[in-house]
Every structure is written in structure tokens, then in C-alpha cells.
Scaffold this motif. Structure first.
Motif, PDB file in Angstrom:
ATOM      1  N   ILE A   1      62.814  49.239 -22.475  1.00 49.03           N
ATOM      2  CA  ILE A   1      63.004  48.283 -21.393  1.00 49.03           C
ATOM      3  C   ILE A   1      63.241  46.886 -21.963  1.00 49.03           C
ATOM      4  CG2 ILE A   1      61.829  47.173 -19.455  1.00 49.03           C
ATOM      5  CD1 ILE A   1      60.256  49.877 -19.145  1.00 49.03           C
TER       6      ILE A   1
ATOM      7  N   ARG B   1      66.649  45.110 -14.281  1.00 51.73           N
ATOM      8  CA  ARG B   1      66.741  46.405 -13.617  1.00 51.73           C
ATOM      9  C   ARG B   1      66.995  47.540 -14.610  1.00 51.73           C
ATOM     10  NH1 ARG B   1      71.559  46.160  -9.456  1.00 51.73           N
ATOM     11  NH2 ARG B   1      70.795  48.269  -9.063  1.00 51.73           N
TER      12      ARG B   1
ATOM     13  N   GLY C   1      64.766  52.002 -16.440  1.00 52.73           N
ATOM     14  CA  GLY C   1      63.961  52.912 -15.625  1.00 52.73           C
ATOM     15  C   GLY C   1      64.722  54.165 -15.242  1.00 52.73           C
TER      16      GLY C   1
ATOM     17  N   SER D   1      64.878  55.138 -11.629  1.00 56.36           N
ATOM     18  CA  SER D   1      65.234  55.131 -10.211  1.00 56.36           C
ATOM     19  C   SER D   1      66.753  55.177 -10.059  1.00 56.36           C
ATOM     20  CB  SER D   1      64.693  53.876  -9.514  1.00 56.36           C
ATOM     21  OG  SER D   1      63.290  53.900  -9.468  1.00 56.36           O
TER      22      SER D   1
ATOM     23  N   SER E   1      67.714  50.644 -12.222  1.00 58.91           N
ATOM     24  CA  SER E   1      66.909  51.823 -12.454  1.00 58.91           C
ATOM     25  C   SER E   1      65.415  51.488 -12.610  1.00 58.91           C
ATOM     26  CB  SER E   1      67.399  52.543 -13.730  1.00 58.91           C
ATOM     27  OG  SER E   1      67.296  51.678 -14.851  1.00 58.91           O
ATOM     28  N   LEU E   2      65.099  50.236 -12.921  1.00 55.86           N
ATOM     29  CA  LEU E   2      63.687  49.908 -13.190  1.00 55.86           C
ATOM     30  C   LEU E   2      63.016  49.242 -11.982  1.00 55.86           C
ATOM     31  CD1 LEU E   2      61.524  50.044 -15.519  1.00 55.86           C
ATOM     32  CD2 LEU E   2      62.071  47.642 -15.949  1.00 55.86           C
ATOM     33  N   ASN E   3      63.127  49.898 -10.819  1.00 60.29           N
ATOM     34  CA  ASN E   3      62.401  49.331  -9.684  1.00 60.29           C
ATOM     35  C   ASN E   3      60.908  49.630  -9.845  1.00 60.29           C
ATOM     36  OD1 ASN E   3      61.810  48.331  -6.975  1.00 60.29           O
ATOM     37  ND2 ASN E   3      61.450  50.497  -6.543  1.00 60.29           N
ATOM     38  N   LEU E   4      60.084  48.590  -9.751  1.00 62.56           N
ATOM     39  CA  LEU E   4      58.641  48.754  -9.935  1.00 62.56           C
ATOM     40  C   LEU E   4      57.873  48.490  -8.644  1.00 62.56           C
ATOM     41  CD1 LEU E   4      58.520  47.010 -13.397  1.00 62.56           C
ATOM     42  CD2 LEU E   4      57.923  49.402 -12.994  1.00 62.56           C
TER      43      LEU E   4
ATOM     44  N   ASN F   1      58.563  54.819 -13.679  1.00 65.17           N
ATOM     45  CA  ASN F   1      58.960  53.516 -14.231  1.00 65.17           C
ATOM     46  C   ASN F   1      57.750  52.753 -14.754  1.00 65.17           C
ATOM     47  OD1 ASN F   1      61.648  53.984 -13.658  1.00 65.17           O
ATOM     48  ND2 ASN F   1      61.588  52.908 -11.687  1.00 65.17           N
ATOM     49  N   TRP F   2      56.662  52.809 -13.998  1.00 68.42           N
ATOM     50  CA  TRP F   2      55.427  52.151 -14.450  1.00 68.42           C
ATOM     51  C   TRP F   2      54.923  52.786 -15.740  1.00 68.42           C
ATOM     52  CZ3 TRP F   2      53.020  47.749 -13.552  1.00 68.42           C
ATOM     53  CH2 TRP F   2      53.348  47.033 -12.403  1.00 68.42           C
TER      54      TRP F   2
ATOM     55  N   ARG G   1      56.701  54.244 -18.039  1.00 68.64           N
ATOM     56  CA  ARG G   1      57.557  53.766 -19.133  1.00 68.64           C
ATOM     57  C   ARG G   1      57.183  52.352 -19.556  1.00 68.64           C
ATOM     58  NH1 ARG G   1      63.884  55.151 -19.056  1.00 68.64           N
ATOM     59  NH2 ARG G   1      63.651  57.395 -19.010  1.00 68.64           N
TER      60      ARG G   1
ATOM     61  N   GLN H   1      62.843  43.383  -9.330  1.00 69.30           N
ATOM     62  CA  GLN H   1      62.383  43.306 -10.709  1.00 69.30           C
ATOM     63  C   GLN H   1      61.050  42.576 -10.745  1.00 69.30           C
ATOM     64  OE1 GLN H   1      66.014  42.017 -11.605  1.00 69.30           O
ATOM     65  NE2 GLN H   1      65.891  40.287 -10.244  1.00 69.30           N
TER      66      GLN H   1
END
Ligand SMILES: [Zn+2]
Length: 265
Positions: free
Chosen positions: A14, A34, A37, A39, A45-48, A62-63, A65, A257
Motif C-alpha cells: 500500500i 485508493r 486494496g 475492493s 481498491s483500498l476503501n477502508l 483491506n484493513w 492488508r 481514503q
């Protein structure tokens, strides 16, 4: 000034833009984008965020990762962001309460703070001497309602010294892309001293605002030293391949993000 310190290297990791280069210090901070991840669709893809309609399992992954890369992000205090000026004081006990607020501060090492954005300005703050941290979400509503001033007050209430507070603004919509109604720009120039310098005419009835510059002025106005304020990262809309951008998604649903800060010990 734009710095893009990317601490992460190699494939599959990331990208993290650091606000401060503090090698060896217990400070943990970063502006995420973004990328990195799993998603899909508007959340790629890195929606948290669990609160934007993304698949919970994807957000969990994602979390996972992120925590593999930054293990200190075990306890992340979050707030239910409503574009206001309330700042929540997070402790170990209240970290999971997620009250309505647009800022979080903590004086407890081990408590990390997370703020979520997609065009609005994320602001990270630290007093490194006293290990006090803060994170703010400033869109145009928050800027007008005084979230920056509330955030600085909350820092000093916890014991931070104004001369020692450092602040960094992260990836957010730039003056290149932040076109608003002229009436709104006028409100800014009336209600926030000096912001006339950060507005320029757009198409008829429209104007462009430099929200980050306005936020910086507010930080200066609250007593921060110029040398203690930095700006990290690009315009989210121009770089919407790397950052979630509400405007880049034409106002449709999008991921968010996270920007984080805290002291590990
Ligand atoms: Zn732009």
C-alpha cells in the motif's frame, strides 16, 4: 509545496504518503490513497470505510492488508463525519464509539486516529514533544464552520503547545478542480478573512476555490508557525486513479481514503 515521500516499496504494498519523516520515532502517520486494496467498482481498491456501501468482507481484507504493513493500526479511533466543527477526544475506552464529529484528538499513545475523505481536506496534527495527535476533516462546510480552529483548541486543551504543533494537509481537491457557485465563493471571502486571495473567477456564476490554501490560512490564524505547516500529495480529482474523488466520480458513490496519525508508544 508538494512532497511525495513514499515509504513503501515493492509490488502489492500500500502506498503511504508520509506527513513527517520521523524515522525511529514512535510517530505513525500517513495519507493513504485508493491503491493497494481488493475492493472493486467505485470502491477500488483500498476503501477502508464500512459506511459507504462496500462489501464488508472486502473492507475487512483491506484493513488486514493495511495492518500487515502498519501493525500499530490496531486501535483506530474514527468518527461519524458530518461536515461540522465538533472534535472528539479519543481514549482507549472511547476509541470504538464513533460519535458524530469531524475531528479527533488523543493524548494516549497506542490510540491511532483515522479520518476519511474523497476531495475534502484531511489535516493531520502532532505535538511531537508531548505526543498529542489530531486528525481533521475539512470540506467547505467544515472550513466555514471552524473545524480547524476547533481542532487546534482541542489539541491545546490536551496540553499541546501552539509553537510545537505541526500540521499537514493531505491529498484533496485542488483549485484546478474545485469549482463552486460564485455565491459560495463570496461567502468565503466574507466569512473567512483573506480567502479572497484563494478564489478566482470561473465560468459565469462560478468560481474556483483553493480550499487547502484557505485551510492553511486558518491554521496560521490559529497560531501555528508557517514552518510547521506542510502540504502533501496531489489534487484528488486530477489524480483520481490514485485517490478517491467525489467529483472525479461525478458525485456518485465512491470509496474513501483514510489518513491516520498517532503515537505508537
Ligand atoms: Zn485538479
Amino acid at each position: 509545496m508538494e512532497t511525495e515521500t513514499d515509504l513503501s516499496t515493492g509490488a502489492g504494498v500500500i502506498p503511504i504518503l508520509r506527513a513527517w519523516d520521523e524515522t525511529g520515532s514512535p510517530l505513525r502517520d500517513g495519507f493513504l490513497g485508493r491503491e493497494g486494496g481488493i475492493s472493486t467498482g467505485p470502491f477500488a481498491s483500498l476503501n477502508l470505510s464500512y459506511w459507504v456501501g462496500d462489501d464488508v468482507r472486502a473492507v475487512d481484507a483491506n484493513w488486514e492488508r493495511l495492518r500487515a504493513q502498519v501493525p500499530e493500526l490496531k486501535l483506530v479511533a474514527r468518527v461519524n463525519q458530518v461536515h461540522g466543527n465538533v472534535v472528539h477526544v479519543a481514549t482507549r475506552e472511547t476509541a470504538s464509539s464513533r460519535p458524530k464529529a469531524d475531528g479527533i484528538v488523543t493524548a494516549e499513545p497506542g490510540v491511532m486516529l483515522g479520518i476519511f475523505t474523497a476531495d475534502c481536506v484531511p489535516i493531520l496534527m502532532i505535538d511531537p514533544k508531548r505526543k498529542i495527535a489530531g486528525a481533521l476533516h475539512a470540506g467547505w462546510r467544515g472550513a466555514l464552520s471552524g473545524i480547524v480552529q476547533s481542532g487546534i483548541r482541542a489539541m491545546t486543551s490536551l496540553g499541546a503547545h501552539i509553537d510545537d504543533i505541526r500540521a499537514a494537509t493531505g491529498p484533496s481537491i485542488g483549485s484546478c478542480c474545485f469549482e463552486v457557485d460564485a455565491a459560495l465563493a463570496e461567502r468565503f471571502t466574507k466569512e473567512i478573512k483573506g480567502s479572497v486571495r484563494h478564489a478566482r473567477a470561473g465560468r459565469p456564476g462560478k468560481a474556483y476555490l483553493d480550499l487547502r490554501a484557505i485551510v492553511k490560512d486558518q491554521l496560521l490564524g490559529a497560531g501555528l508557525a508557517d514552518a510547521n505547516i506542510s502540504a502533501v500529495g496531489r489534487c484528488t480529482r486530477c489524480a483520481s486513479d490514485r485517490f478517491f474523488s467525489r467529483r472525479g466520480a461525478d458525485g456518485k458513490i465512491t470509496g474513501l481514503q483514510m489518513s491516520f496519525v498517532g503515537f505508537a508508544r
